[in-house]
Design a protein around this motif. Sequence first.
Motif, PDB file in Angstrom:
ATOM      1  N   GLY A   1      12.042  47.476  71.931  1.00 43.79           N
ATOM      2  CA  GLY A   1      12.504  47.248  70.608  1.00 43.79           C
ATOM      3  C   GLY A   1      13.812  47.347  70.271  1.00 43.79           C
ATOM      4  N   ARG A   2      14.111  48.521  70.439  1.00 47.49           N
ATOM      5  CA  ARG A   2      15.515  49.023  69.760  1.00 47.49           C
ATOM      6  C   ARG A   2      16.630  48.013  70.794  1.00 47.49           C
ATOM      7  NH1 ARG A   2      16.527  54.666  70.600  1.00 47.49           N
ATOM      8  NH2 ARG A   2      18.024  54.657  72.286  1.00 47.49           N
ATOM      9  N   THR A   3      16.654  48.146  71.892  1.00 42.52           N
ATOM     10  CA  THR A   3      17.547  47.459  72.830  1.00 42.52           C
ATOM     11  C   THR A   3      17.672  45.983  72.596  1.00 42.52           C
ATOM     12  OG1 THR A   3      16.925  49.030  74.615  1.00 42.52           O
ATOM     13  CG2 THR A   3      18.277  46.854  75.195  1.00 42.52           C
ATOM     14  N   ARG A   4      16.493  45.330  72.166  1.00 43.79           N
ATOM     15  CA  ARG A   4      16.509  43.971  71.941  1.00 43.79           C
ATOM     16  C   ARG A   4      17.051  43.769  70.501  1.00 43.79           C
ATOM     17  NH1 ARG A   4      10.992  42.362  72.047  1.00 43.79           N
ATOM     18  NH2 ARG A   4      10.616  44.400  72.197  1.00 43.79           N
TER      19      ARG A   4
ATOM     20  N   LEU B   1      14.201  39.869  62.977  1.00 39.79           N
ATOM     21  CA  LEU B   1      14.719  41.431  62.953  1.00 39.79           C
ATOM     22  C   LEU B   1      13.694  42.277  62.569  1.00 39.79           C
ATOM     23  CD1 LEU B   1      18.156  40.835  60.907  1.00 39.79           C
ATOM     24  CD2 LEU B   1      17.958  41.246  63.361  1.00 39.79           C
ATOM     25  N   ARG B   2      12.704  41.876  61.621  1.00 37.08           N
ATOM     26  CA  ARG B   2      11.497  42.486  61.114  1.00 37.08           C
ATOM     27  C   ARG B   2      10.710  42.647  62.191  1.00 37.08           C
ATOM     28  NH1 ARG B   2       9.709  40.929  54.883  1.00 37.08           N
ATOM     29  NH2 ARG B   2      11.485  40.117  54.394  1.00 37.08           N
ATOM     30  N   ARG B   3      10.478  41.648  62.986  1.00 36.29           N
ATOM     31  CA  ARG B   3       9.435  41.878  64.267  1.00 36.29           C
ATOM     32  C   ARG B   3      10.100  42.734  65.346  1.00 36.29           C
ATOM     33  NH1 ARG B   3       9.761  36.674  65.729  1.00 36.29           N
ATOM     34  NH2 ARG B   3      11.066  37.180  67.497  1.00 36.29           N
ATOM     35  N   LEU B   4      11.239  42.571  65.619  1.00 34.45           N
ATOM     36  CA  LEU B   4      11.697  43.493  66.513  1.00 34.45           C
ATOM     37  C   LEU B   4      11.933  44.946  66.111  1.00 34.45           C
ATOM     38  CD1 LEU B   4      15.069  41.794  68.042  1.00 34.45           C
ATOM     39  CD2 LEU B   4      12.837  41.608  68.839  1.00 34.45           C
ATOM     40  N   ILE B   5      11.990  45.156  64.724  1.00 38.77           N
ATOM     41  CA  ILE B   5      11.961  46.685  64.302  1.00 38.77           C
ATOM     42  C   ILE B   5      10.670  47.147  64.522  1.00 38.77           C
ATOM     43  CG2 ILE B   5      12.171  47.987  62.188  1.00 38.77           C
ATOM     44  CD1 ILE B   5      14.654  45.952  61.455  1.00 38.77           C
ATOM     45  N   ARG B   6       9.484  46.344  64.312  1.00 40.59           N
ATOM     46  CA  ARG B   6       8.134  46.397  64.242  1.00 40.59           C
ATOM     47  C   ARG B   6       7.705  47.192  65.692  1.00 40.59           C
ATOM     48  NH1 ARG B   6       7.086  42.475  60.460  1.00 40.59           N
ATOM     49  NH2 ARG B   6       6.885  41.136  62.135  1.00 40.59           N
ATOM     50  N   GLU B   7       8.152  46.120  66.526  1.00 42.60           N
ATOM     51  CA  GLU B   7       8.040  46.409  67.916  1.00 42.60           C
ATOM     52  C   GLU B   7       8.675  47.765  68.346  1.00 42.60           C
ATOM     53  OE1 GLU B   7       7.435  41.567  68.847  1.00 42.60           O
ATOM     54  OE2 GLU B   7       8.886  42.649  69.914  1.00 42.60           O
TER      55      GLU B   7
ATOM     56  N   ILE C   1      12.492  53.172  67.965  1.00 43.44           N
ATOM     57  CA  ILE C   1      12.877  52.892  66.698  1.00 43.44           C
ATOM     58  C   ILE C   1      11.999  54.133  65.686  1.00 43.44           C
ATOM     59  CG2 ILE C   1      13.181  51.767  64.370  1.00 43.44           C
ATOM     60  CD1 ILE C   1      14.028  49.262  66.353  1.00 43.44           C
ATOM     61  N   ARG C   2      12.564  54.804  65.095  1.00 45.39           N
ATOM     62  CA  ARG C   2      12.158  55.894  64.239  1.00 45.39           C
ATOM     63  C   ARG C   2      11.258  55.174  63.151  1.00 45.39           C
ATOM     64  NH1 ARG C   2      14.148  57.822  59.954  1.00 45.39           N
ATOM     65  NH2 ARG C   2      15.728  56.410  59.770  1.00 45.39           N
ATOM     66  N   GLU C   3      10.210  55.736  62.585  1.00 44.65           N
ATOM     67  CA  GLU C   3       9.538  55.246  61.501  1.00 44.65           C
ATOM     68  C   GLU C   3      10.211  54.837  60.508  1.00 44.65           C
ATOM     69  OE1 GLU C   3       6.312  54.499  60.684  1.00 44.65           O
ATOM     70  OE2 GLU C   3       5.296  55.023  62.687  1.00 44.65           O
ATOM     71  N   CYS C   4      10.291  53.642  59.894  1.00 45.84           N
ATOM     72  CA  CYS C   4      11.160  53.073  58.818  1.00 45.84           C
ATOM     73  C   CYS C   4      10.544  51.887  58.198  1.00 45.84           C
ATOM     74  CB  CYS C   4      12.371  52.915  59.188  1.00 45.84           C
ATOM     75  SG  CYS C   4      12.629  51.330  60.132  1.00 45.84           S
ATOM     76  N   ASP C   5      10.995  51.473  57.356  1.00 41.15           N
ATOM     77  CA  ASP C   5      10.468  50.216  56.543  1.00 41.15           C
ATOM     78  C   ASP C   5      11.095  49.157  57.197  1.00 41.15           C
ATOM     79  OD1 ASP C   5      10.298  48.105  54.655  1.00 41.15           O
ATOM     80  OD2 ASP C   5      10.310  49.349  52.757  1.00 41.15           O
ATOM     81  N   PRO C   6      10.374  48.207  57.800  1.00 47.57           N
ATOM     82  CA  PRO C   6      11.084  47.232  58.596  1.00 47.57           C
ATOM     83  C   PRO C   6      11.442  46.275  57.584  1.00 47.57           C
ATOM     84  CG  PRO C   6       8.880  47.659  59.266  1.00 47.57           C
ATOM     85  CD  PRO C   6       8.921  48.284  58.135  1.00 47.57           C
ATOM     86  N   LYS C   7      11.288  45.929  56.461  1.00 47.49           N
ATOM     87  CA  LYS C   7      11.911  44.784  55.458  1.00 47.49           C
ATOM     88  C   LYS C   7      13.119  45.425  54.960  1.00 47.49           C
ATOM     89  CE  LYS C   7      10.855  42.758  51.138  1.00 47.49           C
ATOM     90  NZ  LYS C   7      10.277  42.339  49.993  1.00 47.49           N
ATOM     91  N   MET C   8      13.086  46.694  54.494  1.00 47.53           N
ATOM     92  CA  MET C   8      14.540  47.151  53.963  1.00 47.53           C
ATOM     93  C   MET C   8      15.502  47.366  55.176  1.00 47.53           C
ATOM     94  SD  MET C   8      14.550  47.251  50.607  1.00 47.53           S
ATOM     95  CE  MET C   8      12.928  46.069  50.272  1.00 47.53           C
ATOM     96  N   THR C   9      15.036  47.794  56.312  1.00 48.28           N
ATOM     97  CA  THR C   9      16.000  47.940  57.368  1.00 48.28           C
ATOM     98  C   THR C   9      16.515  46.529  57.879  1.00 48.28           C
ATOM     99  OG1 THR C   9      14.469  49.963  58.042  1.00 48.28           O
ATOM    100  CG2 THR C   9      16.173  49.043  59.733  1.00 48.28           C
ATOM    101  N   SER C  10      15.683  45.521  58.124  1.00 48.42           N
ATOM    102  CA  SER C  10      16.453  44.245  58.059  1.00 48.42           C
ATOM    103  C   SER C  10      17.111  43.844  57.153  1.00 48.42           C
ATOM    104  CB  SER C  10      15.305  43.246  58.249  1.00 48.42           C
ATOM    105  OG  SER C  10      15.612  42.149  58.115  1.00 48.42           O
ATOM    106  N   PHE C  11      16.993  44.220  55.902  1.00 51.83           N
ATOM    107  CA  PHE C  11      18.168  43.803  54.875  1.00 51.83           C
ATOM    108  C   PHE C  11      19.325  44.624  54.833  1.00 51.83           C
ATOM    109  CE2 PHE C  11      14.730  42.223  51.274  1.00 51.83           C
ATOM    110  CZ  PHE C  11      14.697  40.838  52.274  1.00 51.83           C
TER     111      PHE C  11
END
Lengths: 184, 184
Positions: free
Chosen positions: A69-72, A119-125, A132-142
Amino acid sequence: MIRAAARAFRERGYHNTSLDDVAADLGVTKPIVYHYVGNKQQLLFECFRTGVDQIRSAFAELEGSRADGRTRLLAVMRRYAEAICSDFGWCMVRAEDQDLDPELSGRIKALKSEIDQGLRRLIREGIEDGSIRECDPKMTSFAIAGALNWIAHWHRGRDALSPSEIAARFIDVFENGLRPRNER
Amino acid sequence: MIRAAARAFRERGYHNTSLDDVAADLGVTKPIVYHYVGNKQQLLFECFRTGVDQIRSAFAELEGSRADGRTRLLAVMRRYAEAICSDFGWCMVRAEDQDLDPELSGRIKALKSEIDQGLRRLIREGIEDGSIRECDPKMTSFAIAGALNWIAHWHRGRDALSPSEIAARFIDVFENGLRPRNER
């Protein structure tokens, strides 16, 4: 024509640019511009879409990829940064603020939402596969989209760094963070 | 009055808001508004400055602090995020795009530059004291300011997260990065 319009909108502002100006920049007659684009709102939308399509292509090319996920995510960020540094960057970021009719405005919102959801989907994946470290996908995407979109506010073609160098440094900040890696 | 104006500009847009509207929102007469602010441009500038002063206060309070560069940078980022989430966020980010006279426009640019230089200085000091990884201070400052400024584009008072929670999640992304800390 779309590129010429994107440059004119960025340099003079959307409200200060007429289709006559775009025709003059291209050295063509006004009827030609009207034939292809219909009106100025439509032209702004095409500039927006041309830029955003670069990001959508990056997502599309990664369909079926086995990379983590991070690479993508970083691959999409690279193309996103380069698109914002392109002639279309201003229109990608500012089209929504102009007074567009509801139909075009709705299409812009839908395309922006598609990118955000991607973006959120790739972060979740990435979180799921451990890249990817545990984080809030929405805020990280923003945070990512905000940093990249803001490039349109300061980037000028004459910047010392090339678009790919700008992309690399932004990616470095997001991938590795401010904290030294060897710190406990 | 400044807060009422900041809300009106954010909700209706700068061009669609008159000093009469601001007076009506406050339940005062027009002459009172004119007495205090002179004109609409000046009012927008005061909204901008009120927001930016929150960030400048954060820098000022850290003068003489013995905390490391990263700790001080994160403290400024927290106040920056909270300022952008406030009623003044829209004006902080959008004042520069309005057609202001050159004197006000110049003062806005100078204040923005002061914030940018302050962020870069804290990043450089963090790199020197070892609390921040080697990075490009200019691009890192732009990435941080861009992500934080962009909050004004999506934040609504009714968001599920409070300003301090938004600040905390943005800081987490920048401090720790996407890559898991235990990864080689």
